[in-house]
Design a protein around this motif. Structure first.
Motif, short mmCIF file in Angstrom:
data_model
loop_
_atom_site.label_atom_id
_atom_site.label_comp_id
_atom_site.label_asym_id
_atom_site.label_seq_id
_atom_site.Cartn_x
_atom_site.Cartn_y
_atom_site.Cartn_z
N LEU A 1 -20.43 -46.66 -20.48
CA LEU A 1 -20.57 -46.80 -21.87
C LEU A 1 -21.66 -45.67 -21.96
N VAL A 2 -21.62 -45.15 -23.22
CA VAL A 2 -22.49 -44.11 -23.85
C VAL A 2 -23.51 -44.79 -24.76
N ASP A 3 -24.53 -44.00 -24.89
CA ASP A 3 -25.48 -44.46 -26.01
C ASP A 3 -24.87 -44.43 -27.34
N SER A 4 -25.64 -45.25 -28.30
CA SER A 4 -25.06 -45.22 -29.51
C SER A 4 -24.98 -43.88 -30.48
N LYS A 5 -25.98 -42.97 -30.00
CA LYS A 5 -25.78 -41.53 -30.71
C LYS A 5 -24.59 -40.89 -30.49
N LYS A 6 -24.37 -40.82 -29.08
CA LYS A 6 -23.02 -40.20 -28.65
C LYS A 6 -21.74 -40.96 -29.00
N LYS A 7 -22.03 -42.17 -28.98
CA LYS A 7 -20.82 -43.09 -29.54
C LYS A 7 -20.47 -42.54 -30.95
N ASN A 8 -21.48 -42.86 -31.83
CA ASN A 8 -21.31 -42.32 -33.10
C ASN A 8 -20.49 -40.83 -33.27
N VAL B 1 -14.60 -48.30 -28.74
CA VAL B 1 -15.46 -48.36 -27.49
C VAL B 1 -15.37 -46.98 -27.09
N VAL B 2 -16.57 -46.41 -26.73
CA VAL B 2 -16.50 -45.11 -26.27
C VAL B 2 -17.40 -45.06 -24.71
N THR B 3 -16.43 -44.47 -23.87
CA THR B 3 -17.18 -44.26 -22.50
C THR B 3 -16.78 -42.99 -22.11
N LYS B 4 -17.54 -42.80 -20.78
CA LYS B 4 -17.60 -41.57 -20.10
C LYS B 4 -16.89 -41.79 -19.00
N ASN B 5 -15.99 -40.77 -18.52
CA ASN B 5 -15.43 -41.01 -17.24
C ASN B 5 -16.17 -40.21 -16.03
N THR B 6 -16.87 -40.74 -15.27
CA THR B 6 -17.79 -40.32 -14.27
C THR B 6 -17.04 -39.26 -13.29
N ASN C 1 -14.97 -36.51 -18.90
CA ASN C 1 -14.34 -36.70 -20.07
C ASN C 1 -14.99 -37.82 -20.84
N TYR C 2 -14.81 -37.70 -22.24
CA TYR C 2 -15.25 -38.87 -23.14
C TYR C 2 -14.06 -39.59 -23.64
N ILE C 3 -13.98 -41.02 -23.56
CA ILE C 3 -12.68 -41.42 -24.27
C ILE C 3 -13.14 -42.69 -25.19
N VAL C 4 -12.36 -42.29 -26.36
CA VAL C 4 -12.69 -43.24 -27.69
C VAL C 4 -11.23 -44.10 -27.74
N ALA C 5 -11.74 -45.47 -27.66
CA ALA C 5 -10.67 -46.35 -27.60
C ALA C 5 -10.68 -47.05 -28.95
N LEU D 1 -8.18 -41.74 -27.72
CA LEU D 1 -8.56 -40.18 -27.68
C LEU D 1 -9.32 -39.78 -26.55
N VAL D 2 -9.04 -38.76 -25.96
CA VAL D 2 -9.84 -38.20 -24.66
C VAL D 2 -10.29 -36.83 -25.31
N PHE D 3 -11.64 -36.75 -24.91
CA PHE D 3 -12.27 -35.29 -25.14
C PHE D 3 -13.01 -34.83 -24.05
N ASP D 4 -13.20 -33.43 -23.84
CA ASP D 4 -13.75 -32.98 -22.80
C ASP D 4 -15.35 -33.23 -23.00
N GLU D 5 -16.13 -32.56 -21.86
CA GLU D 5 -17.49 -32.77 -21.82
C GLU D 5 -17.98 -32.17 -23.26
N ASN D 6 -17.54 -31.22 -23.49
CA ASN D 6 -17.98 -30.33 -24.83
C ASN D 6 -17.28 -31.01 -26.11
N GLN D 7 -16.70 -32.13 -26.01
CA GLN D 7 -16.26 -32.75 -27.12
C GLN D 7 -14.92 -32.15 -27.70
N ASP D 8 -14.25 -31.26 -26.84
CA ASP D 8 -12.94 -30.84 -27.31
C ASP D 8 -11.80 -31.70 -27.17
#
Length: 198
Positions: free
Chosen positions: A18-25, A55-60, A64-68, A85-92
């Motif tokens: 799980l990511v912190d609330s700032k990254k989640k937002n 729910v926002v998670t990071k795939n270790t 990648n970041y995943i927003v469900a 939605l899946v985003f890369d580490e640069n949020q693309d």
């Protein structure tokens, strides 16, 4: 099927943080923007997405970041319906998935699963609470998840989608970053409660 779901549940807990609330937002805003710009074609109304329950998670494994984002339960639309939605580490933005679960009749639900707008699975599963095994490790997971508000028939949908998908690496990876992630917190809690070999 229990063995397949065991692997899927364990893989989610191993690779998702799980990511912190700032990254989640930040990522929820990115998801909203991506959806508004018509980069994705959803089959249910965009207004029915429940961003408050995202729910926002990071795939270790791949960073990648995943927003469900679950859909609101209304009309025939049932719980577990979600866009991911899946985003890369640069949020693309990279890709997306959508699971739609609708009431078919009083005894069953019908599900359709899309990856990048391509239908990859459809089927139906009984709503009856007695349809899922109540014994062993998967039984423990079912009971635990049910106690956290997830219906046993929903586990049946996940088993049908992910148990079969995990016969192939590509579809299994998609399933792990897809429909189950809305429930990743509950899955991690239940894995802890049920233990690896209970």
């Amino acid at each position: 099927m229990a063995k397949d779901m065991s692997s899927v549940f364990k893989k989610i807990s191993e690779v998702m943080d799980l990511v912190d609330s700032k990254k989640k937002n930040e990522l929820i805003v990115s998801a909203k923007t991506t959806i508004k710009q018509d980069d994705i074609n959803l089959h249910l109304p965009v207004d029915d997405l429940d961003y408050d329950k995202a729910v926002v998670t990071k795939n270790t494994e791949d960073s990648n970041y995943i927003v469900a984002i679950p859909y609101k339960v209304k009309g025939k639309v049932k719980e577990t319906s979600a866009a991911t939605l899946v985003f890369d580490e640069n949020q693309d933005f990279l890709r997306y998935q959508e699971l739609i679960v609708e009431e078919q009749d009083s005894d069953s639900v019908f599900y359709t699963y899309y990856i990048d707008n391509k239908e990859t699975a459809t089927g139906s599963t009984p709503i009856s609470e007695g349809e899922v095994s109540a014994q062993g490790w998967l039984g423990c997971m079912n009971t635990c998840l049910a106690n956290q508000g997830l219906s046993n028939w929903a586990i049946g949908v996940f088993a049908a989608l992910c148990g079969a998908a995990c016969g192939t690496i590509i579809l299994c990876a998609a399933c792990i970053e897809g429909p189950l992630l809305v429930y990743s917190v509950q899955i991690m809690n239940c894995l802890e409660d049920c233990g690896p070999n209970s």
